[in-house]
Design an enzyme around this catalytic site. Structure first.
Site, PDB file in Angstrom:
ATOM      1  N   LYS A  46      26.275  -4.044  -0.964  1.00 30.54           N
ATOM      2  CA  LYS A  46      27.743  -3.923  -1.136  1.00 30.54           C
ATOM      3  C   LYS A  46      28.370  -3.186   0.038  1.00 30.54           C
ATOM      4  CE  LYS A  46      27.136  -3.406  -6.141  1.00 30.54           C
ATOM      5  NZ  LYS A  46      27.295  -2.445  -7.256  1.00 30.54           N
ATOM      6  N   HIS A  83       5.139   5.500  11.570  1.00 30.72           N
ATOM      7  CA  HIS A  83       4.635   5.413  10.192  1.00 30.72           C
ATOM      8  C   HIS A  83       3.710   6.620  10.014  1.00 30.72           C
ATOM      9  CE1 HIS A  83       3.412   3.971   6.410  1.00 30.72           C
ATOM     10  NE2 HIS A  83       3.103   2.718   6.701  1.00 30.72           N
ATOM     11  N   ARG A 106      11.396   3.544   3.409  1.00 29.70           N
ATOM     12  CA  ARG A 106      10.980   2.651   4.504  1.00 29.70           C
ATOM     13  C   ARG A 106      12.215   1.856   4.907  1.00 29.70           C
ATOM     14  NH1 ARG A 106       5.761  -1.217   4.367  1.00 29.70           N
ATOM     15  NH2 ARG A 106       4.883   0.776   5.011  1.00 29.70           N
ATOM     16  N   ARG A 157       0.801  -1.222   0.000  1.00 26.94           N
ATOM     17  CA  ARG A 157       0.000   0.000   0.000  1.00 26.94           C
ATOM     18  C   ARG A 157       0.832   1.269   0.000  1.00 26.94           C
ATOM     19  NH1 ARG A 157      -2.979  -3.940   1.696  1.00 26.94           N
ATOM     20  NH2 ARG A 157      -1.025  -4.534   2.657  1.00 26.94           N
ATOM     21  N   THR A 158       1.813   1.324   0.893  1.00 29.77           N
ATOM     22  CA  THR A 158       2.524   2.595   1.063  1.00 29.77           C
ATOM     23  C   THR A 158       3.288   2.945  -0.215  1.00 29.77           C
ATOM     24  OG1 THR A 158       2.702   2.128   3.414  1.00 29.77           O
ATOM     25  CG2 THR A 158       4.124   3.867   2.545  1.00 29.77           C
TER      26      THR A 158
HETATM   27  C1  NCD Z   1       1.802  -1.379   7.986  1.00 29.68           C
HETATM   28  C2  NCD Z   1       3.285  -1.181   8.148  1.00 29.68           C
HETATM   29  O1  NCD Z   1       4.052  -1.411   7.224  1.00 29.68           O
HETATM   30  O2  NCD Z   1       3.647  -0.720   9.217  1.00 29.68           O
HETATM   31  N1  NCD Z   1       1.368  -1.490   6.693  1.00 29.68           N
HETATM   32  C3  NCD Z   1       1.042  -0.352   5.990  1.00 29.68           C
HETATM   33  O3  NCD Z   1       1.895   0.444   5.675  1.00 29.68           O
HETATM   34  N2  NCD Z   1      -0.246  -0.152   5.701  1.00 29.68           N
HETATM   35  C4  NCD Z   1       1.229  -2.394   8.882  1.00 29.68           C
HETATM   36  C5  NCD Z   1       1.856  -3.743   8.997  1.00 29.68           C
HETATM   37  O4  NCD Z   1       2.830  -4.087   8.324  1.00 29.68           O
HETATM   38  O5  NCD Z   1       1.314  -4.508   9.787  1.00 29.68           O
END
Ligand code: NCD
Length: 304
Positions: A85, A134, A106, A55-56
C-alpha cells in the site's frame, strides 16, 4: 550487542561468546528441551521477510520457540504487509517494534537493516540484505568451520560461485579476516567475481587472497570449500550463467581433511552424488543455524 546488522560488527571476543553459547544451546536442546523453553516465555519475536527464505526464517522461528518466545510473522512481507500500500520500511518498523522484542528482517535493499535500526526501539537482526550482507549466515558458517577444524585461523578457504550477487560469501570473508593466517581463494568468472570493494577490504586487513577460474588447482589445496549458487533472480543478464560445479571429479582432487560447505539452496553447482561424501557438511551446517540463532536471540532478548 544492540542490533545484528553486519558481519563486520563482531570482535573475536564476541564471536567466541556466541560460539560457546551455541555449544551450550546445542546441548540444552538435546538434554533438556523443556527446560530451555522456559527461558523467554512471554517474549515476542517478529520475522519480517521481504525476500524468500526457508532456512533463515524457519531456523530463527524455531530458535525463538525453542527458547519459549512467541513469533509474529508475515508470510511474504513484500506482498502481504502494508508495503504493497506504499508504506515505507521505516513506518512499518515503527509499528512492529511496538509488537515485538526483536525484529528479524530480510530485504532486497543493501541498506535496509541499517535503515530499520535507525528508527527501531528494539533490536534489528539482518537476515539477509540485497547483495551485501547476511551476518547470521556467516556466524553459522564460521561456527561450522570451528566445529570441524577446532579452529578458525590458518585455513585455506576456497570460496566460489556467484560472488558478485551472493551475500553470504561477502559476510563470511568479513569474519574470516579477524583470524591470523587465513587465505581466501575466490573461484569465479570475472563477471561474477567478489568485487574490488571486498578485495580492497581484505588488503586493508592484510588477508591473503587470490582470484582464479582454475577450480581444479584450487580444490587440491583447500581446507574449506564454500560453494554458492548462481543468484539468477539478481542477474540482469541470465546468459552470464557460466558456473562451476562440484562433482565426483572435483571431489577426487580435494584433500581428505577438507570440508564442502554451501549456504543452500543449491542448484546444479553441487551434484547430488557429492552429498554422500563425508566431507559434504552443508546439511549439518544448516542445522547449526538453529543453535547459532538460539544463542544470538538469547543474548538479544536478555539485553532488550
Ligand atoms: C542464502 C541467502 O539468502 O543469501 N540463503 C540462506 O540464507 N541460507 C543463499 C542464497 O540465497 O543463495
Amino acid at each position: 550487542m544492540q542490533h545484528v546488522l553486519s558481519a563486520e560488527q563482531f570482535s573475536v571476543a564476541q564471536l567466541e561468546d556466541v560460539f560457546d553459547h551455541t555449544d551450550y544451546m546445542r546441548t540444552a536442546v538435546a538434554d533438556d528441551p523443556r527446560g530451555v523453553a522456559q527461558t523467554h516465555i512471554g517474549r515476542v519475536v517478529a520475522t519480517l521477510f521481504y525476500e524468500p527464505s526457508t532456512r533463515t526464517r524457519l531456523s530463527f522461528e524455531s530458535a525463538a520457540q525453542r527458547l519459549g518466545a512467541s513469533i509474529i510473522s508475515t508470510e511474504n512481507a513484500a506482498e502481504f504487509s502494508s508495503t504493497i500500500k506504499g508504506e515505507t520500511l521505516e513506518d512499518t518498523i515503527r509499528v512492529v517494534d511496538g509488537f515485538a522484542d526483536v525484529i528479524i528482517m530480510r530485504h532486497k535493499e543493501n541498506d535496509a537493516a541499517e535503515r530499520a535500526a535507525a528508527v527501531s526501539s528494539v533490536p534489528i537482526v539482518n537476515g539477509g540484505a540485497g547483495t551485501s550482507e547476511h551476518p547470521t549466515q556467516a556466524l553459522l558458517d564460521l561456527y561450522t568451520i570451528r566445529q570441524k577444524f577446532g579452529r578458525t585461523d590458518n585455513l585455506n578457504m576456497v570460496i566460489g560461485g556467484d560472488l558478485r550477487h551472493g551475500r553470504t560469501a561477502r559476510s563470511l570473508a568479513r569474519l574470516a579476516k579477524l583470524y591470523q593466517g587465513n587465505r581466501l581463494t575466490f573461484v569465479s568468472t570475472p563477471e561474477l567475481g567478489i568485487g574490488d570493494d571486498m578485495l580492497e577490504f581484505l588488503t586493508g586487513w592484510n588477508i591473503a587472497y587470490q582470484e582464479t577460474e582454475d577450480l581444479s588447482t584450487a580444490m587440491r589445496d583447500a581446507d574449506v570449500v564454500y560453494w554458492t549458487r548462481l543468484q539468477k533472480e539478481r542477474l540482469a543478464d541470465p546468459s552470464l550463467a557460466s558456473h562451476f560445479a562440484i562433482t565426483q571429479r572435483e571431489l577426487a582432487l580435494l584433500p581428505r581433511h577438507a570440508i564442502i560447505m554451501h549456504p543452500l539452496p543449491r542448484n546444479e553447482e553441487i551434484h547430488p552424488s557429492v552429498d554422500a561424501d563425508p566431507r559434504a557438511v552443508y546439511f549439518a551446517q544448516a542445522k547449526n543455524g538453529l543453535y547459532v540463532r538460539m544463542a544470538l536471540l538469547d543474548r538479544l532478548l536478555n539485553a532488550s
